[in-house]
Design a protein around this motif. Sequence first.
Motif, PDB file in Angstrom:
ATOM      1  N   SER A  74     -14.172 -26.865  -5.282  1.00 24.99           N
ATOM      2  CA  SER A  74     -13.253 -27.564  -4.391  1.00 24.99           C
ATOM      3  C   SER A  74     -13.996 -28.225  -3.241  1.00 24.99           C
ATOM      4  O   SER A  74     -13.730 -29.386  -2.905  1.00 24.99           O
ATOM      5  CB  SER A  74     -12.212 -26.587  -3.844  1.00 24.99           C
ATOM      6  OG  SER A  74     -11.402 -27.227  -2.899  1.00 24.99           O
ATOM      7  N   ALA A  75     -14.921 -27.503  -2.628  1.00 26.07           N
ATOM      8  CA  ALA A  75     -15.696 -28.079  -1.524  1.00 26.07           C
ATOM      9  C   ALA A  75     -16.565 -29.238  -2.018  1.00 26.07           C
ATOM     10  O   ALA A  75     -16.679 -30.268  -1.344  1.00 26.07           O
ATOM     11  CB  ALA A  75     -16.556 -27.005  -0.872  1.00 26.07           C
ATOM     12  N   LEU A  76     -17.160 -29.081  -3.195  1.00 27.88           N
ATOM     13  CA  LEU A  76     -17.985 -30.150  -3.759  1.00 27.88           C
ATOM     14  C   LEU A  76     -17.145 -31.392  -4.048  1.00 27.88           C
ATOM     15  O   LEU A  76     -17.525 -32.510  -3.674  1.00 27.88           O
ATOM     16  CB  LEU A  76     -18.667 -29.666  -5.045  1.00 27.88           C
ATOM     17  CG  LEU A  76     -19.532 -30.690  -5.771  1.00 27.88           C
ATOM     18  CD1 LEU A  76     -20.748 -31.045  -4.926  1.00 27.88           C
ATOM     19  CD2 LEU A  76     -19.958 -30.158  -7.130  1.00 27.88           C
ATOM     20  N   LEU A  77     -15.996 -31.198  -4.685  1.00 30.11           N
ATOM     21  CA  LEU A  77     -15.125 -32.335  -4.989  1.00 30.11           C
ATOM     22  C   LEU A  77     -14.561 -32.970  -3.722  1.00 30.11           C
ATOM     23  O   LEU A  77     -14.318 -34.181  -3.689  1.00 30.11           O
ATOM     24  CB  LEU A  77     -13.995 -31.909  -5.927  1.00 30.11           C
ATOM     25  CG  LEU A  77     -14.431 -31.521  -7.343  1.00 30.11           C
ATOM     26  CD1 LEU A  77     -13.238 -31.020  -8.144  1.00 30.11           C
ATOM     27  CD2 LEU A  77     -15.110 -32.678  -8.046  1.00 30.11           C
ATOM     28  N   THR A  78     -14.362 -32.174  -2.678  1.00 30.85           N
ATOM     29  CA  THR A  78     -13.928 -32.733  -1.389  1.00 30.85           C
ATOM     30  C   THR A  78     -15.029 -33.606  -0.811  1.00 30.85           C
ATOM     31  O   THR A  78     -14.767 -34.706  -0.322  1.00 30.85           O
ATOM     32  CB  THR A  78     -13.563 -31.613  -0.400  1.00 30.85           C
ATOM     33  OG1 THR A  78     -12.491 -30.855  -0.952  1.00 30.85           O
ATOM     34  CG2 THR A  78     -13.145 -32.176   0.946  1.00 30.85           C
ATOM     35  N   GLY A  79     -16.260 -33.109  -0.865  1.00 30.12           N
ATOM     36  CA  GLY A  79     -17.396 -33.882  -0.363  1.00 30.12           C
ATOM     37  C   GLY A  79     -17.613 -35.174  -1.125  1.00 30.12           C
ATOM     38  O   GLY A  79     -18.079 -36.174  -0.566  1.00 30.12           O
ATOM     39  N   ILE A  82     -13.233 -36.661  -4.274  1.00 32.45           N
ATOM     40  CA  ILE A  82     -12.440 -36.591  -5.499  1.00 32.45           C
ATOM     41  C   ILE A  82     -11.224 -35.690  -5.292  1.00 32.45           C
ATOM     42  O   ILE A  82     -10.122 -36.016  -5.728  1.00 32.45           O
ATOM     43  CB  ILE A  82     -13.302 -36.091  -6.671  1.00 32.45           C
ATOM     44  CG1 ILE A  82     -14.412 -37.111  -6.967  1.00 32.45           C
ATOM     45  CG2 ILE A  82     -12.461 -35.835  -7.909  1.00 32.45           C
ATOM     46  CD1 ILE A  82     -15.450 -36.630  -7.944  1.00 32.45           C
ATOM     47  N   TYR A  83     -11.409 -34.565  -4.609  1.00 32.65           N
ATOM     48  CA  TYR A  83     -10.308 -33.613  -4.430  1.00 32.65           C
ATOM     49  C   TYR A  83      -9.134 -34.229  -3.649  1.00 32.65           C
ATOM     50  O   TYR A  83      -7.978 -33.965  -3.993  1.00 32.65           O
ATOM     51  CB  TYR A  83     -10.789 -32.323  -3.760  1.00 32.65           C
ATOM     52  CG  TYR A  83      -9.836 -31.181  -3.993  1.00 32.65           C
ATOM     53  CD1 TYR A  83      -9.954 -30.380  -5.112  1.00 32.65           C
ATOM     54  CD2 TYR A  83      -8.795 -30.915  -3.114  1.00 32.65           C
ATOM     55  CE1 TYR A  83      -9.075 -29.344  -5.348  1.00 32.65           C
ATOM     56  CE2 TYR A  83      -7.907 -29.881  -3.345  1.00 32.65           C
ATOM     57  CZ  TYR A  83      -8.063 -29.094  -4.459  1.00 32.65           C
ATOM     58  OH  TYR A  83      -7.182 -28.077  -4.699  1.00 32.65           O
ATOM     59  N   PRO A  84      -9.379 -35.048  -2.618  1.00 31.71           N
ATOM     60  CA  PRO A  84      -8.223 -35.667  -1.950  1.00 31.71           C
ATOM     61  C   PRO A  84      -7.378 -36.520  -2.892  1.00 31.71           C
ATOM     62  O   PRO A  84      -6.158 -36.563  -2.764  1.00 31.71           O
ATOM     63  CB  PRO A  84      -8.859 -36.517  -0.841  1.00 31.71           C
ATOM     64  CG  PRO A  84     -10.141 -35.834  -0.542  1.00 31.71           C
ATOM     65  CD  PRO A  84     -10.622 -35.297  -1.865  1.00 31.71           C
ATOM     66  N   ARG A  85      -8.023 -37.180  -3.854  1.00 29.39           N
ATOM     67  CA  ARG A  85      -7.260 -37.977  -4.829  1.00 29.39           C
ATOM     68  C   ARG A  85      -6.463 -37.070  -5.763  1.00 29.39           C
ATOM     69  O   ARG A  85      -5.333 -37.380  -6.130  1.00 29.39           O
ATOM     70  CB  ARG A  85      -8.188 -38.887  -5.618  1.00 29.39           C
ATOM     71  CG  ARG A  85      -8.669 -40.065  -4.771  1.00 29.39           C
ATOM     72  CD  ARG A  85      -9.465 -41.029  -5.593  1.00 29.39           C
ATOM     73  NE  ARG A  85     -10.879 -40.734  -5.296  1.00 29.39           N
ATOM     74  CZ  ARG A  85     -11.893 -41.080  -6.050  1.00 29.39           C
ATOM     75  NH1 ARG A  85     -11.696 -41.731  -7.167  1.00 29.39           N
ATOM     76  NH2 ARG A  85     -13.119 -40.782  -5.700  1.00 29.39           N
ATOM     77  N   ILE A  86      -7.072 -35.932  -6.133  1.00 29.69           N
ATOM     78  CA  ILE A  86      -6.353 -34.958  -6.967  1.00 29.69           C
ATOM     79  C   ILE A  86      -5.147 -34.425  -6.200  1.00 29.69           C
ATOM     80  O   ILE A  86      -4.045 -34.325  -6.740  1.00 29.69           O
ATOM     81  CB  ILE A  86      -7.288 -33.804  -7.386  1.00 29.69           C
ATOM     82  CG1 ILE A  86      -8.398 -34.329  -8.304  1.00 29.69           C
ATOM     83  CG2 ILE A  86      -6.508 -32.686  -8.064  1.00 29.69           C
ATOM     84  CD1 ILE A  86      -9.498 -33.329  -8.563  1.00 29.69           C
ATOM     85  N   ALA A  87      -5.361 -34.100  -4.917  1.00 34.63           N
ATOM     86  CA  ALA A  87      -4.276 -33.563  -4.085  1.00 34.63           C
ATOM     87  C   ALA A  87      -3.183 -34.602  -3.858  1.00 34.63           C
ATOM     88  O   ALA A  87      -2.003 -34.263  -3.818  1.00 34.63           O
ATOM     89  CB  ALA A  87      -4.826 -33.079  -2.751  1.00 34.63           C
TER      90      ALA A  87
END
Length: 153
Positions: A74-79, A82-87
């Motif tokens: 999660s931290a890696l994808l946030t960096g 990518i995670y914000p787009r998933i969210a």
Amino acid sequence: MDQNAKKQREQKEYQEYVKAVTPVHNLWMNMTKAFVTGGVICMIGQGILNYCKVAGLDKEISASWCAVILVFLSALLTGLNIYPRIAKWGGAGALVPITGFANSVAAPAIEYKKEGQVMGIGCKIFTIAGPVILYGTVISWALGLVWWIGSFL
């Protein structure tokens, strides 16, 4: 009369403007996206648990590895933004599990890194996590105290 009519016209125009700019949400589609997103995250977690079981780790160690790997991803994808787009797509399905908490800790640190190591990352990393960590620490201490006193009775 003229002033009253003008006010009513302005109010009607404002209501039309609000209606035009207010996003329309499809509740069933949002719930489906959240369900799918949360389900995929849970499937990844279950895959990690199954892999740890095959590797011969016990239940507690497997659960710890699962949590660590999900937080890291999660931290890696946030960096990598990518995670914000998933969210954004999955809504609460991405924000409720442990991965959402890791995202909420990493995102402010990444956003404020331009302000420096101490005043940017150091201060902003606890914007969301600080109250959660404080609450968890205080409650665990209080429950431990209750348990300790109860052990004397």
